[in-house]
Design a protein around this motif. Structure first.
Motif, PDB file in Angstrom:
ATOM      1  N   GLN A 175     -17.981 -26.684  22.130  1.00 54.70           N
ATOM      2  CA  GLN A 175     -18.963 -28.035  21.811  1.00 54.70           C
ATOM      3  C   GLN A 175     -18.355 -28.532  20.648  1.00 54.70           C
ATOM      4  OE1 GLN A 175     -19.914 -24.974  21.441  1.00 54.70           O
ATOM      5  NE2 GLN A 175     -21.032 -24.552  19.527  1.00 54.70           N
ATOM      6  N   VAL A 179     -22.572 -19.939  14.504  1.00 53.30           N
ATOM      7  CA  VAL A 179     -22.065 -20.044  15.945  1.00 53.30           C
ATOM      8  C   VAL A 179     -20.898 -20.941  15.994  1.00 53.30           C
ATOM      9  CG1 VAL A 179     -22.590 -20.491  18.395  1.00 53.30           C
ATOM     10  CG2 VAL A 179     -24.207 -19.393  17.061  1.00 53.30           C
ATOM     11  N   ARG A 214     -30.020 -24.551  23.108  1.00 50.64           N
ATOM     12  CA  ARG A 214     -29.642 -23.662  23.932  1.00 50.64           C
ATOM     13  C   ARG A 214     -28.139 -23.869  24.558  1.00 50.64           C
ATOM     14  NH1 ARG A 214     -34.903 -24.073  24.278  1.00 50.64           N
ATOM     15  NH2 ARG A 214     -36.018 -22.287  25.073  1.00 50.64           N
ATOM     16  N   GLU A 215     -27.270 -22.884  24.588  1.00 57.56           N
ATOM     17  CA  GLU A 215     -25.804 -23.122  24.982  1.00 57.56           C
ATOM     18  C   GLU A 215     -25.662 -24.071  26.115  1.00 57.56           C
ATOM     19  OE1 GLU A 215     -21.984 -21.088  24.457  1.00 57.56           O
ATOM     20  OE2 GLU A 215     -23.743 -20.563  23.365  1.00 57.56           O
ATOM     21  N   GLY A 216     -24.948 -25.040  26.266  1.00 61.08           N
ATOM     22  CA  GLY A 216     -24.751 -25.832  27.248  1.00 61.08           C
ATOM     23  C   GLY A 216     -25.509 -27.144  27.449  1.00 61.08           C
ATOM     24  N   GLU A 217     -26.831 -27.020  26.616  1.00 59.61           N
ATOM     25  CA  GLU A 217     -27.788 -28.034  26.846  1.00 59.61           C
ATOM     26  C   GLU A 217     -27.734 -29.077  25.736  1.00 59.61           C
ATOM     27  OE1 GLU A 217     -31.683 -26.572  27.522  1.00 59.61           O
ATOM     28  OE2 GLU A 217     -30.952 -25.231  29.098  1.00 59.61           O
ATOM     29  N   GLY A 235     -17.883 -23.424  16.734  1.00 63.35           N
ATOM     30  CA  GLY A 235     -17.992 -24.752  17.783  1.00 63.35           C
ATOM     31  C   GLY A 235     -16.591 -24.781  18.607  1.00 63.35           C
ATOM     32  N   ASP A 242     -17.491 -31.256  28.703  1.00 62.48           N
ATOM     33  CA  ASP A 242     -16.067 -30.657  28.870  1.00 62.48           C
ATOM     34  C   ASP A 242     -15.156 -31.338  29.573  1.00 62.48           C
ATOM     35  OD1 ASP A 242     -17.382 -30.879  31.383  1.00 62.48           O
ATOM     36  OD2 ASP A 242     -17.770 -28.958  31.845  1.00 62.48           O
ATOM     37  N   TRP A 301     -21.852 -30.893  24.326  1.00 59.96           N
ATOM     38  CA  TRP A 301     -21.275 -30.018  24.992  1.00 59.96           C
ATOM     39  C   TRP A 301     -20.258 -30.366  26.140  1.00 59.96           C
ATOM     40  CZ3 TRP A 301     -22.683 -24.935  23.518  1.00 59.96           C
ATOM     41  CH2 TRP A 301     -23.892 -24.779  22.854  1.00 59.96           C
ATOM     42  N   ARG A 332     -20.921 -26.617  15.133  1.00 62.69           N
ATOM     43  CA  ARG A 332     -21.048 -25.135  14.652  1.00 62.69           C
ATOM     44  C   ARG A 332     -22.398 -25.569  14.412  1.00 62.69           C
ATOM     45  NH1 ARG A 332     -16.547 -27.093  11.477  1.00 62.69           N
ATOM     46  NH2 ARG A 332     -14.812 -25.816  12.133  1.00 62.69           N
ATOM     47  N   ARG A 333     -23.091 -24.176  14.498  1.00 57.04           N
ATOM     48  CA  ARG A 333     -24.656 -23.939  14.088  1.00 57.04           C
ATOM     49  C   ARG A 333     -24.996 -23.007  13.351  1.00 57.04           C
ATOM     50  NH1 ARG A 333     -24.356 -22.821  19.546  1.00 57.04           N
ATOM     51  NH2 ARG A 333     -25.887 -21.436  20.488  1.00 57.04           N
ATOM     52  N   THR A 384     -32.022 -25.609  12.406  1.00 55.44           N
ATOM     53  CA  THR A 384     -30.823 -25.275  12.618  1.00 55.44           C
ATOM     54  C   THR A 384     -29.716 -26.429  12.226  1.00 55.44           C
ATOM     55  OG1 THR A 384     -31.496 -24.145  14.566  1.00 55.44           O
ATOM     56  CG2 THR A 384     -29.145 -24.899  14.600  1.00 55.44           C
TER      57      THR A 384
END
Length: 153
Positions: A51, A46, A85-88, A48, A153, A151, A54-55, A67
């Motif tokens: 964020q 995935v 989890r995305e965004g956490e 980056g 922004d 993450w 990369r993972r 992971t």
């Protein structure tokens, strides 16, 4: 004392030079080599984009799933065994498995739980830019791992 390098937070000011970048292909190749070493499998990487990391999910021959988290701007890698989890925030860090030396061989520094959980008050942030320090003050991370793998922004 651990010293954070510029780019650790993933932020820079509008008039600052671009941040350094680690090669996505280097991380991807290390993940596949690590999976082979572990007699397991490597999941899709995935990128980056939103964020600082990369993972990729890596399983070993015993059915354990890790992971791998590869920093986008610094040549460091960490691991978790909990779903990201995305965004956490990263739910918790894990000590690297024995096959993680593959990442070291590829030129990436593997970080363990003790180092990642270092309280931010014990980390030298003198190399960070004013923009990065502003983000740290805003987000109030408690430890080194929360700064590196974020993450924001």
């Amino acid at each position: 004392m651990i010293r954070l390098a510029r780019g650790a937070t993933g932020f820079r000011g509008p008039h600052e030079a671009p941040l350094p970048r680690t090669e996505a292909a280097l991380f991807r190749a290390a993940c596949f080599t690590a999976a082979m070493e572990a007699r397991g499998r490597a999941g899709e990487m995935v990128p980056g984009e939103v964020q600082t990391f990369r993972r990729a999910a890596l399983s070993d021959g015993y059915g354990r799933v890790f992971t791998a988290l590869g920093h986008v701007h610094l040549p460091v890698v960490a691991f978790t065994t909990d779903p990201v989890r995305e965004g956490e925030p990263v739910p918790g860090f894990a000590d690297p498995p024995v096959w993680a030396q593959v990442f070291e061989t590829a030129g990436l520094r593997v970080m363990g739980v003790k180092e990642l959980m270092t309280p931010l008050e014990e980390v030298d942030v003198s190399e960070l830019s004013p923009a990065e320090l502003t983000e740290i003050r805003y987000w109030k991370p408690s430890c080194l791992g929360d700064v590196l793998f974020n993450w924001w922004d």
